[in-house]
Structures are given as C-alpha cells and as structure tokens.
Design a protein around this motif. Structure first.
Motif, mmCIF file in Angstrom:
data_model
loop_
_atom_site.group_PDB
_atom_site.id
_atom_site.type_symbol
_atom_site.label_atom_id
_atom_site.label_comp_id
_atom_site.label_asym_id
_atom_site.label_seq_id
_atom_site.Cartn_x
_atom_site.Cartn_y
_atom_site.Cartn_z
ATOM 1 N N PHE A 74 0.817 -1.210 0.000
ATOM 2 C CA PHE A 74 0.000 0.000 0.000
ATOM 3 C C PHE A 74 0.851 1.261 0.000
ATOM 4 N N LEU A 75 2.129 1.123 0.338
ATOM 5 C CA LEU A 75 3.004 2.290 0.296
ATOM 6 C C LEU A 75 3.092 2.848 -1.120
ATOM 7 N N ALA A 76 3.063 1.978 -2.124
ATOM 8 C CA ALA A 76 3.092 2.439 -3.512
ATOM 9 C C ALA A 76 1.841 3.246 -3.834
ATOM 10 N N VAL A 77 0.702 2.775 -3.352
ATOM 11 C CA VAL A 77 -0.560 3.495 -3.564
ATOM 12 C C VAL A 77 -0.484 4.878 -2.912
ATOM 13 N N ALA A 78 -0.021 4.913 -1.669
ATOM 14 C CA ALA A 78 0.081 6.179 -0.946
ATOM 15 C C ALA A 78 1.069 7.125 -1.615
ATOM 16 N N ALA A 79 2.177 6.583 -2.129
ATOM 17 C CA ALA A 79 3.197 7.417 -2.761
ATOM 18 C C ALA A 79 2.671 8.051 -4.043
ATOM 19 N N VAL A 80 1.972 7.278 -4.866
ATOM 20 C CA VAL A 80 1.383 7.838 -6.085
ATOM 21 C C VAL A 80 0.366 8.910 -5.730
ATOM 22 N N PHE A 81 -0.409 8.648 -4.689
ATOM 23 C CA PHE A 81 -1.411 9.608 -4.237
ATOM 24 C C PHE A 81 -0.758 10.933 -3.823
ATOM 25 N N VAL A 82 0.351 10.848 -3.096
ATOM 26 C CA VAL A 82 1.030 12.043 -2.607
ATOM 27 C C VAL A 82 1.751 12.788 -3.730
ATOM 28 N N CYS A 83 2.330 12.049 -4.674
ATOM 29 C CA CYS A 83 3.140 12.673 -5.728
ATOM 30 C C CYS A 83 2.316 13.281 -6.857
ATOM 31 N N THR A 84 1.081 12.826 -7.029
ATOM 32 C CA THR A 84 0.287 13.270 -8.181
ATOM 33 C C THR A 84 -0.008 14.770 -8.209
ATOM 34 N N PRO A 85 -0.375 15.403 -7.103
ATOM 35 C CA PRO A 85 -0.741 16.824 -7.197
ATOM 36 C C PRO A 85 0.410 17.762 -7.544
ATOM 37 N N PHE A 86 1.650 17.433 -7.138
ATOM 38 C CA PHE A 86 2.731 18.404 -7.342
ATOM 39 C C PHE A 86 4.029 17.801 -7.861
ATOM 40 N N PHE A 87 4.547 16.775 -7.199
ATOM 41 C CA PHE A 87 5.881 16.278 -7.535
ATOM 42 C C PHE A 87 5.961 15.709 -8.956
ATOM 43 N N LEU A 88 5.017 14.874 -9.327
ATOM 44 C CA LEU A 88 5.010 14.343 -10.690
ATOM 45 C C LEU A 88 4.819 15.445 -11.732
ATOM 46 N N PRO A 89 3.833 16.355 -11.556
ATOM 47 C CA PRO A 89 3.697 17.451 -12.526
ATOM 48 C C PRO A 89 4.932 18.327 -12.621
ATOM 49 N N LEU A 90 5.621 18.531 -11.501
ATOM 50 C CA LEU A 90 6.827 19.361 -11.518
ATOM 51 C C LEU A 90 7.886 18.754 -12.427
ATOM 52 N N THR A 91 8.116 17.460 -12.294
ATOM 53 C CA THR A 91 9.144 16.825 -13.124
ATOM 54 C C THR A 91 8.746 16.810 -14.595
ATOM 55 N N VAL A 92 7.468 16.586 -14.865
ATOM 56 C CA VAL A 92 7.004 16.593 -16.259
ATOM 57 C C VAL A 92 7.125 17.988 -16.856
ATOM 58 N N ALA A 93 6.826 19.019 -16.070
ATOM 59 C CA ALA A 93 6.960 20.395 -16.548
ATOM 60 C C ALA A 93 8.409 20.717 -16.898
ATOM 61 N N VAL A 94 9.342 20.190 -16.122
ATOM 62 C CA VAL A 94 10.760 20.433 -16.399
ATOM 63 C C VAL A 94 11.163 19.800 -17.726
ATOM 64 N N VAL A 95 10.776 18.550 -17.938
ATOM 65 C CA VAL A 95 11.166 17.837 -19.156
ATOM 66 C C VAL A 95 10.460 18.407 -20.388
ATOM 67 N N ALA A 96 9.140 18.582 -20.310
ATOM 68 C CA ALA A 96 8.389 19.075 -21.465
ATOM 69 C C ALA A 96 8.691 20.542 -21.747
ATOM 70 N N GLY A 97 8.848 21.336 -20.695
ATOM 71 C CA GLY A 97 9.142 22.752 -20.889
ATOM 72 C C GLY A 97 10.478 22.990 -21.549
ATOM 73 N N ASP A 98 11.403 22.077 -21.350
ATOM 74 C CA ASP A 98 12.740 22.204 -21.927
ATOM 75 C C ASP A 98 12.827 21.635 -23.340
ATOM 76 N N SER A 99 11.815 20.891 -23.766
ATOM 77 C CA SER A 99 11.904 20.109 -25.000
ATOM 78 C C SER A 99 12.239 20.937 -26.230
ATOM 79 N N ILE A 100 11.555 22.051 -26.434
ATOM 80 C CA ILE A 100 11.828 22.912 -27.589
ATOM 81 C C ILE A 100 12.647 24.128 -27.169
ATOM 82 N N ALA A 101 12.256 24.752 -26.069
ATOM 83 C CA ALA A 101 12.961 25.954 -25.617
ATOM 84 C C ALA A 101 14.424 25.660 -25.311
ATOM 85 N N GLY A 102 14.698 24.497 -24.755
ATOM 86 C CA GLY A 102 16.074 24.143 -24.438
ATOM 87 C C GLY A 102 16.926 23.991 -25.688
#
Length: 283
Positions: A74-102
C-alpha cells in the motif's frame, strides 16, 4: 548509377531514429536521473516515517497511511497519491518545458531541422519522449514504493475502502492501473508545457509557466464557487484513481480523465504545431 530511392531517406525511418536518439539523450542527462531520484525519495521517506512512528499521530497526517503497516504494497498506492498533485507534474513540466525551448537556447534546434525530418515530426517526437518520461516517473514512484514497502513492512492482503480484501497479486495489478492513470493524467500537462516551450527560447520560463498553470488549475479546482469550471480543468480528474481501489473496479473516472486529457492534447498539440511550424529558428 544510383537511383532516387537510394538517396531518399524514408521519413518513418528517420522519425524512428530521431525518437531513439531523443530517448537516449533524455536518459543520459544527469537532470533526468536527478528528477527520478527525487521522486523515488518520496516513498522511501514516507515508509521510513511510518515505520519509525508506527503510523501517523492521531488526527494528523493522511489516514490512508495507517494501511501501510498492514500491507507494505500500500506504500506504492500512498506514494502515487502524494506525488500526483505536485511532484510528478513538476518533473514533467521540467522535461516538457525544456523540449523545444532548451534546444533553441542551446542553438541545437536549427541543426535538428537540417535533418530530413519535418517540424511536425520533430514536435511529435518531442511529445512522445515526454509521454515516455510521464510513464517512467509514475512507474519509478510506484516501483520504489513497492520495494520499500516490502522491505519495511512485508506483504499482506490489502483491505479496500469497501472492506473487501484483495491478494498481493491483485494489489500489484491495481498499482499498475494507477501508474497508467497517472500517465494519462500527465499527458495533458505535457502537451501544455510543450506548447509553452514553443513560445520562448528560455527553458526555465517554459518550465515555470507550466508549473504555475498547474498550481492555478488546482487552486481553481478547490473553489466551490467555480464548480461550473471544474470539469474543464486538466487537473480535475487527477485524483480519480481512487476508483481503482474499489470493488468492483469503477472505470468512469479513467474514461472521463482520458477524454479530458485527449482534448487538451488535441488543442495544445494543434497550438504547438501552429506556433512551431511558423517559428523562425534558422536565422
């Protein structure tokens, strides 16, 4: 005498080679592994905290963490739950935001376009790489959560909110569905960040703009006065994977989320195409 076919590079073959090259570049970057390491630290810290404290203090902390001690999975379930609102979007924003501009900032974009690949193809490849990262990031959180949970708490049957108990094998299946759900949820943000990345030559600006849009959307989604707007926000169904823990499984949130994210991908993909195909990157 050589024929035209011998000198012509097939677009599909070129696109595949570019995709492989871009994926290799993504996973060779120290930044990518730093982001994934930061994500993997979340379930580890959560597991250690629950282990040390034997559960969150009464009246404090998420109530679902109580189940981690009963089933390490259940720790995996809890971790996905916690990371979804901010941590996961933050990392995706870094990668996608850099894709063309970088690429534009480093002057490599013009060289990519010298290759026999159209701008639309390059844009599609960049988005495909973003989707791969979305899946990888969600998978890392879940996988580290599973390993950490098993190491600290062992395995055991998981009790669903309905009171039904499922086996460890069924729990792994539910976790896999949550990873897919999180990937779908992040696909819309990836398209938004890719579009923003075509608007600027400053990758940090594109990353920051994507993160700010995510925060604003979640704030708007928390205001009951704007209930009419909530179904249109790309963050609206992000936490809907709770339906994957019900018995029987409820697919409504998954389907609605997929349709919403597909709409954002279509709209912002078209905007990115319109901007990128008319952008002067060769001067």
């Amino acid at each position: 005498m050589s024929s035209d076919s011998e000198s012509h590079v097939h677009p599909a073959r070129t696109g595949t080679a570019l995709l492989v090259s871009e994926l290799g570049l993504l996973f060779r970057r120290r930044r990518t592994w730093t982001l994934l390491a930061a994500l993997s630290a979340v379930p580890v810290l959560m597991g250690v905290a629950v282990r040390v404290t034997s559960g969150p203090p009464q009246g404090r902390g998420p109530a679902f963490l109580d189940q981690v001690a009963a089933s390490g999975l259940f720790l995996a379930v809890a971790a996905v739950f916690v990371c979804t609102p901010f941590f996961l979007p933050l990392t995706v924003a870094v990668v996608a935001g850099d894709s063309i501009a970088g690429e534009a900032a480093h002057g490599t974009l013009r060289y990519l376009l010298v290759a026999p690949v159209r701008r639309a193809g390059l844009l599609a490849v960049k988005y495909a790489v973003t989707l791969v990262f979305c899946l990888t990031a969600a998978l890392v959180v879940a996988a580290v959560g599973v390993l950490t949970g098993l190491a600290l708490f062992g395995t055991g049957p998981l009790v669903l909110p309905s009171g039904m108990t499922i086996t460890s094998a069924e729990t792994i299946g539910r976790i896999g569905l949550m990873v897919l759900y999180a990937t779908v949820s992040l696909s819309g943000l990836g398209a938004i960040a890719l579009f923003v990345s075509t608007l600027t030559d400053v990758p940090v600006g594109a990353m920051a703009a994507a993160v700010v849009l995510t925060i604003v959307a979640q704030i708007l989604g928390a205001l009951p006065q704007l209930a009419w707007l909530h179904p249109w926000l790309f963050t609206h169904h992000w936490m809907g994977f709770a339906d994957l823990l019900r018995a029987p499984l409820l697919w409504d949130s998954f389907r609605e989320n997929a349709l919403l994210q597909a709409s954002y991908v279509a709209v912002f993909g078209a905007l990115a195409y319109g901007r990128f195909t008319t952008k002067d990157v060769l001067s």
